[in-house]
Design a protein around this motif. Structure first.
Motif, mmCIF file in Angstrom:
data_model
loop_
_atom_site.group_PDB
_atom_site.id
_atom_site.type_symbol
_atom_site.label_atom_id
_atom_site.label_comp_id
_atom_site.label_asym_id
_atom_site.label_seq_id
_atom_site.Cartn_x
_atom_site.Cartn_y
_atom_site.Cartn_z
ATOM 1 N N GLU A 190 0.775 4.222 -2.709
ATOM 2 C CA GLU A 190 0.455 5.601 -2.252
ATOM 3 C C GLU A 190 1.763 6.440 -2.868
ATOM 4 N N GLU A 191 3.045 6.027 -2.833
ATOM 5 C CA GLU A 191 4.014 6.888 -3.236
ATOM 6 C C GLU A 191 4.092 6.988 -4.867
ATOM 7 N N CYS A 240 0.901 -1.039 -0.201
ATOM 8 C CA CYS A 240 -0.066 0.019 0.115
ATOM 9 C C CYS A 240 0.799 1.244 -0.071
ATOM 10 N N ARG A 241 1.899 1.212 0.904
ATOM 11 C CA ARG A 241 2.667 2.373 1.011
ATOM 12 C C ARG A 241 3.506 2.698 -0.450
ATOM 13 N N GLU A 242 3.882 1.545 -0.941
ATOM 14 C CA GLU A 242 4.472 1.893 -2.289
ATOM 15 C C GLU A 242 3.602 2.480 -3.388
ATOM 16 N N ARG A 284 -7.691 5.207 0.636
ATOM 17 C CA ARG A 284 -7.737 3.881 1.099
ATOM 18 C C ARG A 284 -9.017 3.323 1.814
#
Length: 153
Positions: free
Chosen positions: A80-81, A76-78, A94
Motif C-alpha cells: 500500500e505504501e 500488505c502495508r508495504e 484490499r
C-alpha cells in the motif's frame, strides 16, 4: 436519518454544487434547517466532503482498467505504501479471495498501462482487465430507510 436527510444526500450526490437556497426550495424547508442538517451530516461523518467528477476521456485518459494483484511478495502495508505514489491508480481496494487488491486506473495509452503493470509485477501476480464500458457509474450511495419514511416523501 429520516427522509429529508435521505433526499439531501440524494440531491447533493446528483449535483454537489446545489446551493442551500436550491435545497431549501426543493425540500420545502428553511435555509437554517437545511444548514443545520448539512452540519449534522458532516459532523457525524455521513458527508465526508464535496468533490467534482472528471471525465477520463475528456482529459485524455481514455484507457481505463481494473488491475488485480494476488500472491503478494511483500506485506500488505508495504504494498500500500509503494502504490500511494502511483498517480494513475484511482482506487485501490484490499479484498478477500484469491487476489489481494483490486485497483482502478485511467491512463492515456496502452503503453502507459503496460508501464504501470510492469511496476506492479515485482509485488505479485498481476491480472489486468480493460474497461470497455461502464453501465453503472457514480451511483448515489444512500442509506436504507424504513418504507414508511419513503412513503412520506
Amino acid at each position: 436519518m429520516d427522509y429529508i436527510d435521505y433526499k439531501i444526500l440524494k440531491l447533493l450526490q446528483e449535483d454537489s454544487r446545489m446551493t442551500i437556497i436550491q435545497l431549501s426550495k426543493e425540500l420545502h424547508l428553511s435555509r437554517p434547517s437545511i444548514n443545520e442538517r448539512l452540519r449534522r451530516l458532516q459532523e457525524s461523518g455521513v458527508i465526508e466532503g464535496f468533490t467534482t467528477r472528471i471525465s477520463p476521456q475528456a482529459i485524455g485518459k481514455s484507457v481505463q482498467a481494473i488491475i488485480q494483484i494476488g500472491n503478494l511478495k511483500c506485506g500488505c502495508r508495504e504494498f500500500e505504501e509503494k502504490i500511494k505514489s502511483e498517480q494513475d491508480i484511482l482506487e485501490c481496494h484490499r479484498v478477500t479471495g484469491t487476489d489481494s487488491y483490486f485497483m482502478k486506473t485511467a491512463v492515456s495509452s496502452i503503453h502507459l498501462l503496460e508501464d504501470l503493470v510492469d511496476k506492479l509485477i515485482p509485488y505479485g501476480q498481476v491480472t489486468t482487465s480493460i474497461i470497455l464500458s461502464s453501465s453503472i457509474s457514480h451511483r448515489p450511495l444512500l442509506p436504507d430507510i424504513e418504507e414508511e419514511e419513503l412513503a412520506k416523501g
